[in-house]
Design a protein around this motif. Structure first.
Motif, PDB file in Angstrom:
ATOM      1  N   ASN A 158       1.335  -1.236  -0.138  1.00 29.31           N
ATOM      2  CA  ASN A 158      -0.074  -0.825   0.401  1.00 29.31           C
ATOM      3  C   ASN A 158       0.936   1.509   0.017  1.00 29.31           C
ATOM      4  N   GLY A 159       1.044   1.937  -1.414  1.00 28.75           N
ATOM      5  CA  GLY A 159       1.609   2.989  -1.208  1.00 28.75           C
ATOM      6  C   GLY A 159       1.882   4.383  -0.376  1.00 28.75           C
ATOM      7  N   GLN A 160       0.309   4.558  -0.270  1.00 32.32           N
ATOM      8  CA  GLN A 160      -0.374   5.065   0.757  1.00 32.32           C
ATOM      9  C   GLN A 160       0.444   5.188   1.822  1.00 32.32           C
ATOM     10  N   THR A 161       0.598   4.219   2.704  1.00 33.06           N
ATOM     11  CA  THR A 161       0.644   3.956   4.344  1.00 33.06           C
ATOM     12  C   THR A 161       1.918   3.215   4.451  1.00 33.06           C
ATOM     13  N   GLY A 162       2.629   2.749   3.058  1.00 36.68           N
ATOM     14  CA  GLY A 162       3.632   2.521   4.103  1.00 36.68           C
ATOM     15  C   GLY A 162       3.517   0.583   4.583  1.00 36.68           C
ATOM     16  N   PHE A 163       2.429   0.037   3.964  1.00 34.42           N
ATOM     17  CA  PHE A 163       2.255  -1.088   5.087  1.00 34.42           C
ATOM     18  C   PHE A 163       2.373  -2.638   3.880  1.00 34.42           C
TER      19      PHE A 163
END
Length: 405
Positions: free
Chosen positions: A162-167
């Protein structure tokens, strides 16, 4: 530059306007306030206010240009540019055998690159982030850059990310599953760090520097150890609801087929990825088993029937996969980017024939297709582009907080 709408959702209206103005300036070598207002369909007062804040933050700078024409009269025209000297950023591609680091300024101009070899292709998440710090320090030392000058780091890694959260849900580079990398970044790295799927970052790089320049709808398919994809729709990177979209390599091409590195069976990359082709070309061999695509090609040239069969099947399956993409998306263009030697005839023709035969026939030409051997620096440049984008958002937020205080 691609701007993810999800990133804009955390900004108030004033900061969102500043960010749009910044992106408008970035899209040009230089541009006037009047032209920005016209491009964004915004009022001159709104643009002037936004530019003032960006100038105070040091993100842009003014330059004077003399009036054009034979007679040089009147006041110089004030133009705006991105201030490249504002910050330095590091883009890092996490590959199987090395970390490739590229250092760029805030404008995106390259300072230099550095590769840190790896002894192992998979490691614990904590160890990977520590190795990222080692690579960053070594790159800065090699290029004569103070690591304290690096204002942002962006990492490109294969897998469901998930590129928005770094997960990270899963990656072939990491032993664990379901890792939140943000706390690890905060412990081990000296500045804000952003993580995204590496194929997404190649799509960003193609949009900025390559075959996707000026296009609104195009696809990037990457073929190396595994298979990845970046999707640009209406000028924006599509990630999916969980940030895990565009995993073409794990679309199924054979029920209960070959084992994929993700643990499932029948995935596309279990037939066309480097590891899969090496595995299949080694079947039944007691000696002289190939260890690379280059060796498989050499064996096929020498008349090895199994090597030829593996290359032929991979080319056919990849062509069908590309046809499925055309049928699903009807893109303007597809970039097929490969980190492997160029294939000999007849394999490219086999792929193209499978693409044509399996695409729904309409009275219109097929999308353009660019086939390129992917320069490793393209991955890192895409990571750097992502870092510039995310750092821009952070700096605009910081400026908004200063103004509100």
């Amino acid at each position: 530059m691609l701007m993810d709408l999800a990133a804009l959702s955390g900004l108030d209206a004033r900061d969102a306007t500043r960010l749009r103005v910044l992106q408008c300036i970035r899209s040009q070598e230089e541009i006037s306030r009047t032209d920005i207002a016209q491009a964004l369909d915004s009022s001159p007062a709104t643009v002037t206010s936004a530019c003032g804040a960006l100038l105070e933050a040091g993100l842009i700078r003014e330059v004077e240009r003399a009036p054009s024409g034979a007679v040089q009269r009147g006041r110089p025209r004030v133009m705006l540019q991105i201030n490249g000297a504002a910050f330095l950023l590091a883009g890092i591609k996490i590959a199987r055998h090395a970390f490739l680091v590229v250092i760029v300024d805030f404008k995106g101009d390259e300072i230099g690159t550095y590769a840190l070899p790896l002894a192992e292709s998979r490691m614990q998440a904590d160890a990977l982030v520590r190795r990222v710090r080692t690579a960053l320090d070594a790159a800065c030392d090699h290029l004569g850059v103070d690591v304290a000058q690096i204002a942002g780091i962006a990492l490109g890694m294969p897998g469901f990310i998930n590129g928005q959260t770094g997960f990270m849900h899963w990656s072939s580079s990491v032993i664990e599953r379901n890792v939140d990398f943000v706390p690890l970044f905060q412990v081990h790295l000296p500045c804000p760090t952003f993580l995204d799927n590496d194929a997404n970052l190649v799509a960003k790089a193609e949009h900025l520097f390559g075959a996707g320049r000026g296009l609104r709808n195009f696809l990037v398919v990457t073929v190396e150890h595994g298979v990845g994809m970046g999707i640009v729709l209406d000028g924006k990177l599509y990630r999916g609801e969980r940030g895990c979209g565009a995993e073409l390599g794990h679309s199924k091409v054979h029920i209960d087929g070959a084992v994929c590195q993700c643990g499932q069976r029948g995935c596309l990359e279990a037939y066309v990825g480097d590891y899969a082709m090496v595995r299949d070309a080694s079947t039944g061999r007691q000696t002289d088993a190939p260890t690379s695509i280059a060796e498989i090609l050499a064996m096929a040239r020498a008349g090895d029937a199994l090597a030829h069969q593996v290359l032929e099947r991979a080319s056919e399956i990849l062509g069908v996969a590309l046809a499925n993409l055309v049928n699903l998306f009807d893109p303007e263009h597809i970039v097929l980017a490969r980190s492997r030697p160029e294939l000999d005839p007849p394999y490219p023709d086999i792929m193209l024939d499978a693409l044509r035969r399996n695409t729904v026939q309409v009275d219109a030409p097929l999308p353009g297709l660019t086939v390129r051997n992917l320069d490793k620096s393209m991955w890192a440049k895409g990571a750097a582009a992502h870092g510039i984008e995310m750092l821009s958002i952070l700096k605009v937020r910081e400026r908004g907080a200063v103004d509100a205080a």
